[in-house]
Scaffold this motif. Structure first.
Motif, PDB file in Angstrom:
ATOM      1  N   THR A   2       0.833  -1.201   0.000  1.00 52.95           N
ATOM      2  CA  THR A   2       0.000   0.000   0.000  1.00 52.95           C
ATOM      3  C   THR A   2       0.870   1.255   0.000  1.00 52.95           C
ATOM      4  OG1 THR A   2      -1.524  -1.278   1.328  1.00 52.95           O
ATOM      5  CG2 THR A   2      -1.943   1.070   1.164  1.00 52.95           C
ATOM      6  N   ASP A   3       1.929   1.238   0.808  1.00 55.38           N
ATOM      7  CA  ASP A   3       2.815   2.400   0.857  1.00 55.38           C
ATOM      8  C   ASP A   3       3.435   2.686  -0.498  1.00 55.38           C
ATOM      9  OD1 ASP A   3       2.335   2.885   3.462  1.00 55.38           O
ATOM     10  OD2 ASP A   3       4.045   1.738   4.218  1.00 55.38           O
ATOM     11  N   GLU A   4       3.844   1.623  -1.173  1.00 56.68           N
ATOM     12  CA  GLU A   4       4.470   1.811  -2.484  1.00 56.68           C
ATOM     13  C   GLU A   4       3.480   2.413  -3.473  1.00 56.68           C
ATOM     14  OE1 GLU A   4       7.969  -1.581  -2.669  1.00 56.68           O
ATOM     15  OE2 GLU A   4       5.906  -2.213  -2.972  1.00 56.68           O
ATOM     16  N   ILE A   5       2.224   1.971  -3.396  1.00 55.55           N
ATOM     17  CA  ILE A   5       1.202   2.520  -4.307  1.00 55.55           C
ATOM     18  C   ILE A   5       1.033   4.018  -4.059  1.00 55.55           C
ATOM     19  CG2 ILE A   5      -1.251   2.474  -4.900  1.00 55.55           C
ATOM     20  CD1 ILE A   5      -1.234  -0.524  -4.325  1.00 55.55           C
ATOM     21  N   TRP A   6       0.926   4.415  -2.781  1.00 57.00           N
ATOM     22  CA  TRP A   6       0.760   5.850  -2.478  1.00 57.00           C
ATOM     23  C   TRP A   6       1.956   6.660  -2.971  1.00 57.00           C
ATOM     24  CZ3 TRP A   6      -3.729   7.669  -1.854  1.00 57.00           C
ATOM     25  CH2 TRP A   6      -4.707   7.060  -1.051  1.00 57.00           C
TER      26      TRP A   6
END
Lengths: 345, 613
Positions: free
Chosen positions: A323-327
Motif C-alpha cells: 500500500t505504501d508503495e502505491i501511495w
C-alpha cells in the motif's frame, strides 16, 4: 500587393501539392511531422496558411481575368477541408467526428457564399445554368450529371453495403465511477476521506499546499522546480517520497506508461486500450488521489464493465506492491506531471 | 596522373577525398599503379594535407566542438534529474532504478561509448551545442535524444523537451557524466566524420541488392545476423563492453533499429551504422574494408529485407508508437477443398497477412519484463470444415526443453518450478543481467484463445484476455515446440487449464518448422464441434467478429506459464461471400435518383414557363 499575393498563392499551391503528394505516397508522409505537444498549433497554422494561399490564388486569378466561379470555390474548399481532416490529422479522426466537422464546414461555406444577395446569385448561377441548359456546353454538362449522379450514388451505396472487415468500434469509459470504498491488503479505504500519507510537509502533516509548491513547473519540458530536486542527498519528507515513488515507477509502471508518463512505454504499442497518458490534462489532473489509488490497487481486472476489464492489461497492483508503495507512486505521478490532485471540495 | 596532381595541389579536403576514392579503386584494379599513386599522394600530404591517407572512404576530418558554457550545463542538470536519472542513474553509469528490469540496458555514459554516430569507430559522437537542428547530420546525440532509440526504452523526446532543453541536458551529460574521455581534448580525441550528406546513394536496383546479398556472406555479416538476417547467427555468445550479453539486430524489423531515427525504411540509416559501427558492441565499422559503393549495396540489401506489404511497399509506421500500424481484424478467406500446408502455396500468398503486436505479460506474476517476441504475422483460411491459422514469427533460437518438463501441460501456475520474475538488483544472482542467455531452456510455443460462447456474450463483453474467466470461458489452442498441440478450456488467469481430449483428435498441426530464426506454425481446427452444441468449443459463424488473443513463448528467454508475450484483443472474421442484396439495393437507389432528377427538371421547366404546380 500583387507580388505579395503571388507569394502567398505560391505557398498555397506548394502546400496543396505537398498534401496531395503525401496522400498518394509520392512524398514520404513524415516530411512535415505532426509532433505531439505542438500539434494543435501546427494544424491551425497549416490551415491558416492554406486559407491565405487560396485567397492569394483567387486574387491572382481575378486580376488575370480568369475568375474562378464562386460555386466551385465553395465546393472545392469544402472538399479540401474534408481531405485535410482525413489524411493529415493523426491519429485518424473517426468518420462520425469527421461528419460533424463536415457539417460545420458545410454550413460555414454556405454562409460564406450566401453572405449577401449578390454573392448568393453568383453562387447559384452555375447550378441554374446547368439546369436550364441553354447552351450546348451546359446541355452536355447536364447530360453528364444526369448520368453520373445515379451511378455515383449507386456505387457509393454499393460500397457501404458490401460486407466490410473494418474494425468494430467499441466505446470504453476511461474513468468509470469509483466505488465508495476499496479494500486493499486487508484494510478498507473510504475514497471520500482517505489521504495520501506521503503528501506531507516537513512536520509530517498532510499538506497539499506544501507539496504543490515542490512539483515540476508547467510548460514545455515540465522541469523540476529550482531547489526541489528529489535526488538531492538532503531531500527529505515529500521530495524523498517522490524519489522513492519514482524508483517504483521506473521498475514497474514505465513499461506501459512510458518514461515521460505519456503512455508511450516499451510495451505500450501492443496493447489496446492504450495505457493512460498522465501528462494529458484529462487523466490524473481531473481525478482525486484516492480514485487513482483505487485504480492502481485493483487494476484493469477490477474495473466495472464499462471500463472493459477483460481487455485492460493494467495489473492489480496490490499483487505486486505494498500500500505504501502505491501511495508513493501516485505521489510521483503528480510530481512528475506537475498536476495537482483534484480535491473533494 | 595530371588530373590527380592538379587536384592534390588544391588542398581542400573534399577534393582529396575524391582523389582517395579514385585511388582506392585503382589499387583494387592494379596494385602497381596503386602503389605509385599512393606514393604520389603521400608526397602531396607532406606538403600539408594532413592525415588524409588514413581516412576511410567517405569520411573527412572534422574539428572538435567547443565546450558548452557553464550555464547550459547547469540548466541541463535540471533536465537530467527530472527526466533521465531514473534509468541512467545519478552518476550516469546506466544504473538508475529502471535499469534492473531493462533489456537492452540504459546507456552507461561514463566511458563515452555511444552507439549511433557519424564518427569513425571508437570515436566520440558528434555533439555541438551550437547546432540546434536535429537531423542536420552534425549532432548525433541531439538526434538520439530527439528520436529516441527504437527497440529500447529510450523514447523520442521531441515534443516533450524543447530543442534548447535537449541541448542543455546533452551539455550536462557530455561534460559531467562522460568521465573517462573529454569531448574537447585535442590530444586524445579526433573526429572523423562520415560525409553522409554529400555521398550520393547507390540506387537500390536489383543488381545492387543482389551484390549486397553476396557481400553480407563475404563480409561474414551472417555469422551474427544469420543467413536470413533475423539476428539468429551467433546470438548467444555476444557481449557488450560491459560484459552484458546482447543480441544482433533482426534486419526484418527495421523499426527496431536503434539508429532508425523514426525513419526506418531510410537506407541512409543503415549505411551510416554499417560505416561507423556500433561502439561498445561487437558490431565493427566496415569503412576500412568496404568501398562506399559496396556499403550502399549492403545497406540496400539489408533495407530490402525489412518487412513490407503485399505490393512490396514499406509498411506504414504508426507515428505514435514507431511500429507498424495495427489492424485488429484477422480476416479468414474462404477456399474450396483442402487447405494447403505449404505457406508458399498460391492460396496462402493471396491471403494478406496481419501484423499482430506482442507485449510482455506484465499484469500478473511472473511478469515478463524482457519480451523477446514483439510481433507475429498471422494469416487465415477456411473451408467447409476447418479454419486454419498460419502464424510466423522471428525467434533467434529454436528452443526445446530437454527431457520432460516438471509440470503438466495444463498447469498455468509454474512459479514453484523456477519460472520467476526478476526482482534482484543487477549483479546479484537471478537478476535479468545474470540470467540473460542463461535461462533454463523451456519450449517455444504459440497459443490463441477464443470465447467459447461468444454468441451469447453481448458485444463488447469478452472473456478476459488472459485465459478467460469463470463466467465466460476461453477456448485455448496451444502448440509447443516439442510437437504437441493441445486444446484447453481456460477459466481464469490463475486457474490451471482443463484439458479436452476429444477435441485434440480434431485439431491438426499442419506445419511446425523453425528455419533461420523464424518459426512457421500452421494450425487447423474444426469450425464447430460434433454437435451444434457449443458449450465446449468455440463455434465459428461466417461473417461474425470473434474475439481472439495470441500468446507466445520464447523457450530461451525462460518463458513458461504466464511468463510470455501476449497480444491485445484481435478479431477474427470468416469473410462471407457477397450476398445478392448488395447488388440489388444500390441499383434500386440509382433508379430512384433518376426519377428524382426527372422530377426536378420538370419542375424547373414548368417554373420557367410560369406554371405553378
Amino acid at each position: 500587393m500583387k507580388a505579395l499575393m503571388s507569394v502567398v498563392a505560391l505557398i498555397g499551391v506548394l502546400g496543396l501539392l505537398m498534401l496531395i503528394g503525401m496522400i498518394f505516397g509520392v512524398i514520404p508522409s513524415n516530411t512535415i511531422r505532426l509532433v505531439e505537444g505542438y500539434m494543435p498549433m501546427q494544424v491551425l497554422s497549416e490551415l491558416a496558411i492554406f486559407v491565405a494561399g487560396f485567397a492569394g490564388l483567387s486574387y491572382l486569378a481575378n486580376s488575370m481575368g480568369v475568375a474562378f466561379p464562386r460555386f466551385w470555390q465553395g465546393v472545392l474548399f469544402w472538399v479540401f477541408i474534408q481531405t485535410y481532416l482525413k489524411f493529415r490529422i493523426y491519429p485518424p479522426i473517426p468518420f462520425s467526428v469527421r461528419a460533424m466537422y463536415g457539417t460545420v464546414s458545410f454550413v460555414a461555406v454556405f454562409m460564406w457564399v450566401s453572405a449577401n444577395e449578390e454573392d448568393w446569385k453568383k453562387f447559384r448561377q452555375p447550378i441554374l445554368n446547368v439546369l436550364d441548359a441553354n447552351t450546348g456546353f451546359h446541355k452536355a454538362l447536364r447530360t453528364m450529371y444526369l448520368i453520373l449522379l445515379p451511378l455515383l450514388i449507386g456505387g457509393f451505396s454499393f460500397m457501404t453495403m458490401k460486407p466490410s472487415i473494418d474494425e468494430p468500434i467499441e466505446l470504453r469509459t476511461v474513468h468509470p465511477a469509483p466505488p465508495a470504498s476499496t479494500k486493499v491488503h486487508g484494510k478498507t479505504y473510504t475514497l471520500q476521506t482517505s489521504q495520501n500519507p506521503y503528501r506531507v510537509n516537513l512536520e509530517g502533516k498532510y499538506d497539499q499546499d506544501y507539496s504543490n509548491k515542490l512539483i515540476v513547473e508547467q510548460g514545455m519540458g515540465r522541469l523540476m522546480a529550482p531547489n526541489a530536486n528529489p535526488w538531492d542527498d538532503k531531500a527529505e519528507g515529500y521530495l524523498k517520497y517522490v524519489r522513492e515513488g519514482g524508483e517504483i515507477f521506473f521498475q514497474n509502471c514505465h513499461f506501459c506508461h512510458g518514461d515521460n508518463l505519456n503512455g508511450r512505454g516499451l510495451h505500450a504499442f501492443a496493447f489496446n486500450p492504450i495505457p493512460a497518458n498522465f501528462t494529458d490534462p484529462g487523466t490524473i489532473a481531473q481525478l482525486q488521489e484516492t480514485f487513482i489509488f483505487w485504480r492502481v490497487a485493483k487494476g484493469g481486472i477490477g474495473l466495472p464493465n464499462e471500463g472493459f476489464p477483460w481487455a485492460s492489461v493494467m495489473p492489480p497492483w496490490e499483487q505486486h506492491l505494498t500500500t505504501d508503495e502505491i501511495w508513493k507512486v501516485i505521489l510521483f505521478e503528480y510530481w512528475h506531471t506537475g498536476y495537482y490532485p483534484r480535491t473533494w471540495d | 596522373m595530371g588530373l590527380i596532381l592538379n587536384l592534390t595541389n588544391n588542398l581542400g579536403e573534399q577534393v582529396v577525398r575524391l582523389t582517395m576514392s579514385k585511388l582506392r579503386m585503382n589499387v583494387k584494379a592494379a596494385p602497381i599503379i596503386g602503389a605509385a599513386l599512393g606514393a604520389l599522394l603521400i608526397s602531396a600530404c607532406v606538403v600539408g594535407v594532413g592525415q588524409a591517407e588514413d581516412l576511410p572512404e567517405g569520411f573527412a576530418k572534422g574539428d572538435l566542438s567547443p565546450a558548452p558554457p557553464a550555464e547550459m550545463i547547469e540548466a541541463g542538470k535540471r533536465v537530467y534529474f527530472t527526466k533521465c536519472v531514473w534509468c541512467h542513474g545519478v552518476d550516469g553509469a546506466g544504473d538508475g532504478p529502471g535499469a534492473d528490469r531493462l533489456w537492452p540496458r540504459p546507456r552507461n555514459f561514463n566511458q563515452g561509448t555511444f552507439k549511433i554516430r557519424h564518427t569513425a569507430s571508437g570515436e566520440l559522437p558528434l555533439f555541438n551545442y551550437n547546432e540546434k537542428n536535429p537531423d542536420s547530420g552534425k549532432n548525433d546525440l541531439l538526434d538520439t535524444v530527439t528520436h529516441g532509440l527504437p527497440g529500447s526504452a529510450m523514447p523520442p523526446w521531441e515534443g516533450i523537451l524543447t530543442e534548447e532543453q535537449r541541448i542543455q541536458v546533452l551539455s550536462f551529460v557530455t561534460t559531467q557524466l562522460v568521465k573517462d574521455r573529454k569531448f574537447t581534448d585535442k590530444e586524445s580525441e579526433s573526429q572523423t566524420i562520415l560525409q553522409l550528406g554529400t555521398i550520393k546513394p547507390v540506387e537500390a536496383t536489383e543488381e545492387s541488392i543482389k551484390k549486397g546479398a553476396q557481400l553480407i556472406v563475404d563480409k561474414k555479416c551472417i555469422e551474427c545476423h544469420g543467413v536470413e538476417g533475423r539476428g539468429d547467427g551467433n546470438a548467444f555468445n555476444l557481449k557488450d563492453d560491459w560484459g552484458f550479453s546482447i543480441q544482433p539486430a533482426d534486419w526484418h524489423k527495421c523499426w527496431n533499429f536503434r539508429g532508425s531515427r523514426q525513419d526506418p525504411y531510410n537506407v541512409r540509416n543503415i549505411f551510416r551504422t554499417f560505416s561507423t559501427g556500433v561502439n561498445g558492441t561487437p558490431m565493427p565499422s566496415f569503412a576500412d574494408s568496404t568501398s562506399v559503393e559496396d556499403r550502399w549495396s549492403i545497406a540496400n540489401f539489408v533495407n530490402s529485407l525489412c518487412e513490407r506489404d503485399a505490393e512490396g511497399k514499406p509498411l506504414s509506421i504508426d507515428p505514435l508508437t514507431d511500429k507498424p500500424k495495427i489492424n485488429f481484424v484477422v480476416p479468414s478467406a474462404p477456399v474450396e477443398g483442402e487447405i494447403s500446408n505449404d505457406p508458399e502455396n498460391e492460396m496462402w500468398k493471396k491471403q494478406g497477412r496481419r501484423y499482430v503486436a506482442m507485449g510482455g505479460q506484465i499484469t500478473h506474476k511472473p511478469r515478463n519484463f524482457v519480451n523477446r517476441i514483439d510481433d507475429i504475422w498471422v494469416r487465415s483460411l477456411y473451408n467447409d470444415k476447418d479454419v486454419v491459422y498460419l502464424i510466423q514469427w522471428d525467434d533467434r533460437t529454436k528452443s526445446v526443453a530437454e527431457g520432460k518438463l516438471p509440470w503438466a501441460p495444463t498447469q498455468v501456475n509454474v512459479e514453484n518450478f523456477g519460472v520467476k520474475e526478476q526482482a534482484p538488483k543487477t549483479g546479484e544472482e537471478g537478476s535479468i543481467a545474470a540470467a540473460q542467455n542463461n535461462y533454463a531452456v523451456y519450449n517455444d510455443g504459440i497459443a490463441f484463445q477464443f470465447p467459447i460462447k461468444w454468441q451469447e456474450i453481448p458485444a463488447p463483453f469478452k472473456p478476459r484476455y488472459l485465459f478467460g474467466d469463470v463466467k465466460f470461458n476461453a477456448d485455448i489452442l496451444k502448440w509447443e515446440s516439442d510437437g504437441s498441440l493441445r486444446s484447453f478450456r481456460g477459466t481464469g488467469w490463475d486457474q490451471d487449464f482443463e484439458e479436452r481430449d476429444d477435441f485434440e483428435e480434431k485439431v491438426k498441426l499442419l506445419k511446425a518448422e523453425w528455419k533461420n530464426g523464424q518459426w512457421t506454425v500452421m494450425i487447423s481446427r474444426p469450425l464447430k464441434g460434433d454437435k451444434d452444441d457449443y458449450d465446449e468449443y468455440t463455434r465459428f459463424d461466417i461473417g461474425k467478429y470473434i474475439p481472439m488473443v495470441f500468446f507466445a513463448w520464447d523457450g530461451h528467454n525462460g518463458d513458461a506459464g504466464r511468463k510470455m508475450a501476449v497480444s491485445a484483443f484481435y478479431y477474427t472474421i470468416l469473410q462471407p461471400p457477397i450476398p445478392q442484396e448488395v447488388y440489388i439495393y444500390p441499383a434500386v437507389i440509382a433508379v430512384g435518383v433518376v426519377l428524382l432528377e426527372g422530377w426536378m427538371l420538370t419542375r424547373r421547366a414548368n417554373k420557367k414557363k410560369g406554371k405553378v404546380l
